[in-house]
Design an enzyme around this catalytic site. Structure first.
Site, PDB file in Angstrom:
ATOM      1  N   ASP A  14       0.863  -1.178   0.000  1.00 40.41           N
ATOM      2  CA  ASP A  14       0.000   0.000   0.000  1.00 40.41           C
ATOM      3  C   ASP A  14       0.904   1.234   0.000  1.00 40.41           C
ATOM      4  O   ASP A  14       2.120   1.139   0.192  1.00 40.41           O
ATOM      5  CB  ASP A  14      -0.879  -0.049   1.263  1.00 40.41           C
ATOM      6  CG  ASP A  14      -1.985   0.995   1.301  1.00 40.41           C
ATOM      7  OD1 ASP A  14      -2.249   1.645   0.265  1.00 40.41           O
ATOM      8  OD2 ASP A  14      -2.595   1.164   2.368  1.00 40.41           O
ATOM      9  N   HIS A  15       0.299   2.381  -0.228  1.00 42.21           N
ATOM     10  CA  HIS A  15       1.005   3.656  -0.086  1.00 42.21           C
ATOM     11  C   HIS A  15       0.691   4.237   1.292  1.00 42.21           C
ATOM     12  O   HIS A  15      -0.374   4.827   1.487  1.00 42.21           O
ATOM     13  CB  HIS A  15       0.543   4.650  -1.159  1.00 42.21           C
ATOM     14  CG  HIS A  15       0.936   4.283  -2.548  1.00 42.21           C
ATOM     15  ND1 HIS A  15       0.218   4.688  -3.652  1.00 42.21           N
ATOM     16  CD2 HIS A  15       1.969   3.561  -3.040  1.00 42.21           C
ATOM     17  CE1 HIS A  15       0.797   4.234  -4.745  1.00 42.21           C
ATOM     18  NE2 HIS A  15       1.858   3.548  -4.397  1.00 42.21           N
TER      19      HIS A  15
ATOM     20  N   PHE B  53      -5.109   4.211   1.019  1.00 40.28           N
ATOM     21  CA  PHE B  53      -6.145   3.383   0.403  1.00 40.28           C
ATOM     22  C   PHE B  53      -5.780   2.918  -1.012  1.00 40.28           C
ATOM     23  O   PHE B  53      -6.615   2.911  -1.910  1.00 40.28           O
ATOM     24  CB  PHE B  53      -7.495   4.118   0.389  1.00 40.28           C
ATOM     25  CG  PHE B  53      -7.776   4.937   1.629  1.00 40.28           C
ATOM     26  CD1 PHE B  53      -7.482   4.438   2.889  1.00 40.28           C
ATOM     27  CD2 PHE B  53      -8.329   6.204   1.543  1.00 40.28           C
ATOM     28  CE1 PHE B  53      -7.741   5.193   4.045  1.00 40.28           C
ATOM     29  CE2 PHE B  53      -8.590   6.963   2.676  1.00 40.28           C
ATOM     30  CZ  PHE B  53      -8.291   6.461   3.934  1.00 40.28           C
ATOM     31  N   HIS B  54      -4.526   2.489  -1.188  1.00 42.31           N
ATOM     32  CA  HIS B  54      -4.038   2.064  -2.496  1.00 42.31           C
ATOM     33  C   HIS B  54      -3.502   0.633  -2.454  1.00 42.31           C
ATOM     34  O   HIS B  54      -2.415   0.347  -2.973  1.00 42.31           O
ATOM     35  CB  HIS B  54      -2.939   3.008  -2.991  1.00 42.31           C
ATOM     36  CG  HIS B  54      -3.413   4.389  -3.271  1.00 42.31           C
ATOM     37  ND1 HIS B  54      -2.538   5.459  -3.454  1.00 42.31           N
ATOM     38  CD2 HIS B  54      -4.655   4.905  -3.420  1.00 42.31           C
ATOM     39  CE1 HIS B  54      -3.244   6.565  -3.688  1.00 42.31           C
ATOM     40  NE2 HIS B  54      -4.522   6.240  -3.669  1.00 42.31           N
ATOM     41  N   ALA B  55      -4.218  -0.280  -1.868  1.00 39.24           N
ATOM     42  CA  ALA B  55      -3.748  -1.661  -1.742  1.00 39.24           C
ATOM     43  C   ALA B  55      -3.580  -2.308  -3.107  1.00 39.24           C
ATOM     44  O   ALA B  55      -4.367  -2.090  -4.027  1.00 39.24           O
ATOM     45  CB  ALA B  55      -4.740  -2.462  -0.909  1.00 39.24           C
TER      46      ALA B  55
END
Length: 534
Positions: free
Chosen positions: A294-295, A463-465
């Site tokens: 993730d980020h 929220f970049h899984a």
């Protein structure tokens, strides 16, 4: 488009009506000879807050959110990190912050996968896009997805960009163009000031097609297998069992958490884990669920001296302007501005992205703003830390166990400290001085130790899984599950690395390409590399 169909057999069954699923359903159903069924666990996208951009955080922990969270994160003092995911037509494209920022060219080069270079994907980005700036080498016009300049024009976001330039960073008026480095304003997935999700962009125009069936409120429990071949899915809608059969393929578009969970519930995954839950192993696939990343965002909120943040949005004048003109603070996507930077000059591409939102964004967006503020924290684009999605139960209604293991690798913590120092440098520049009063929840000092403590205490997901069914490990270069037949995965889980950008733009292009792969048609001609700059 039908809501149901007596014939429960289709050519293609697509699980998940999100950023990828809506694209695939629309593209595959263009062929009237194909019967396509799109299944979504959540409801239709009728909630008003979906369509008012500034209201996106009000969707968190509602019926349109899967409301996931990590297990205790060891490097974050055992905190559990909130992970919103769209559970509605449009998926996370219906609940996200709408930033349209593609990956860096180098990301695709680093993948090293046939058919997935930047030049081979650029035509699919262009095909998907209806950019209000018009068509160019880098952009498309006339495609389904509306891409527009922001219409909020908040003074805090503008001051942040000016402060970044004053700190010596270059300006960038198109993060999706020839160069990614620099600061400027993001383009957004909006049309006329309203959110333009993939449900609005792709699914709605396909509404009259009799060969497209969309089933909402259906929770898929597992893929049905005949040996190693996928032949359909089973699940429930309310108290009714649902079985939907696929004559050609089942395509999982359920996202970085749900796609690996569904594979494992279906007997495709690490044999030792499946055996613990009494699940018969159809295909021993140790890499299913692995490589999750993730980020991580390090929040930095500077409180303001003037009432100009989104905390003041929602006046009758704002509502009227939004309704009549599609402009004003209600069109704000949150992070209106930002930038891409390299924390070390020897890096080949940016490793950090800044998001500047004219509102206090705390506690993963769940906390209420207590003052007018600018949120301007950095996110790590190339983290080394990797986690895993695994089963918590054989019950298909149980949430998966999600371990991101943020900052498990010491190098990630060092990058976060360097990024925070850049953030404080920008926040202290003259263009922001007129607006900034203090730092909310400031670190004790700017020493390495205190900044690391700050990261461990406050860092959360942006929220970049991605990565949990990666190409080359779980799926092949045509996105087919290795060792299975009639089964593909098309979503952010297949990305070997999330890379330097926001996944939504990439997943839409990925699904555009996947539609050609599924149909067996020739790919779009690759862009000519000599027309681009490095």
């Amino acid at each position: 488009m039908t809501a149901d169909n007596d014939d429960a057999t289709y050519d293609y069954v697509i699980v998940g009506a999100g950023s990828a699923g809506c694209v695939l359903a629309a593209r595959l159903s263009q062929d009237p000879s194909l019967r396509v069924c799109l299944i979504e666990a959540g409801p239709v996208d009728s909630a008003e807050n979906i369509h008012v951009p500034s209201a996106f955080s009000r969707l968190f922990r509602t019926e349109v959110d899967w409301d996931y969270a990590t297990a205790e994160e060891p490097a974050l003092h055992g905190r559990s990190v909130y992970l919103p995911r769209g559970r509605v037509l449009g998926g996370t494209s219906s609940v996200n912050a709408m930033v349209y920022a593609r990956n860096n060219r180098r990301d695709f080069d680093e993948w090293g996968l046939a058919g997935w270079s930047y030049d081979e994907l650029l035509p699919y980005f262009r095909r998907s896009e209806d950019n209000e700036r018009g068509a160019s080498y880098y952009h498309g016009a006339g495609g389904p997805l509306g891409v527009a300049d922001g219409r909020s024009g908040n003074v805090l976001a503008a001051a942040f960009v000016e402060a970044a330039l004053a700190a010596g960073h270059p300006a960038n008026d198109d993060f999706n163009g020839a160069r990614q480095d620099g600061f400027g304003f993001f383009q957004v997935t909006q049309r006329d000031g309203r959110r333009h999700s993939t449900a609005a962009a792709y699914l709605r125009p396909a509404a009259d097609r009799p060969n497209l069936t969309v089933r909402t409120d259906v929770r898929v429990h597992r893929v049905l297998l005949d040996g190693a071949r996928a032949v359909g899915v089973t699940g429930r809608r309310l108290d009714e069992e649902v079985v939907v059969r696929a004559e050609r393929e089942v395509i999982l578009c359920a996202g970085a958490y749900n796609s690996p969970q569904l594979l494992m519930l279906s007997g495709i995954g690490p044999a030792d884990q499946l055996g613990m839950f009494g699940i018969d192993v159809a295909l021993d696939h140790p890499e299913v669920g692995a490589n999750l990343h993730d980020h991580p965002l390090i929040p930095l909120n500077v409180t303001g001296t003037e009432p100009v943040s989104l905390l003041a949005a929602g006046t009758p004048q704002d509502v009227r302007r939004f309704a009549e003109e599609g402009r004003g603070p209600l069109t704000s996507n949150g992070p209106e501005a930002g930038g891409f930077v390299r924390t070390r000059p020897e890096l080949p591409a940016p490793d950090v992205e800044f998001f500047a939102a004219p509102v206090m964004f705390v506690d993963s967006g769940l906390g209420l703003p207590t003052a007018h503020a600018l949120s301007c924290g950095p996110a790590l684009l190339t983290p080394r830390s990797r986690g895993r999605v695994s089963l918590a139960s054989a019950d298909p209604t149980a949430k998966p166990r999600i371990e991101h293991r943020y900052f498990a690798e010491p190098e990630d913590l060092d990058t976060a400290v360097a990024a925070l120092r850049l953030a404080f440098d920008i926040a202290g520049r003259k263009p922001l001085a007129a607006w900034v009063r203090d730092v909310h929840r400031a670190p004790a000092s700017h020493s390495d130790a205190d900044l690391k403590a700050y990261v461990r205490r406050y860092a959360h997901s942006i929220f970049h899984a991605a990565g949990s069914c990666a190409i080359g490990a779980v799926v092949d270069e045509e996105l087919r599950v290795r060792g299975a037949q009639g089964l593909r995965v098309v979503d952010a889980s297949v990305l070997p690395a999330a890379g330097r950008g926001q996944p939504n733009a990439l997943v839409v292009a990925l699904a555009e390409k996947a539609a050609d792969l599924v149909r067996g048609v020739a790919p779009l001609p690759a862009a000519q590399p000599e027309a681009a700059t490095a």
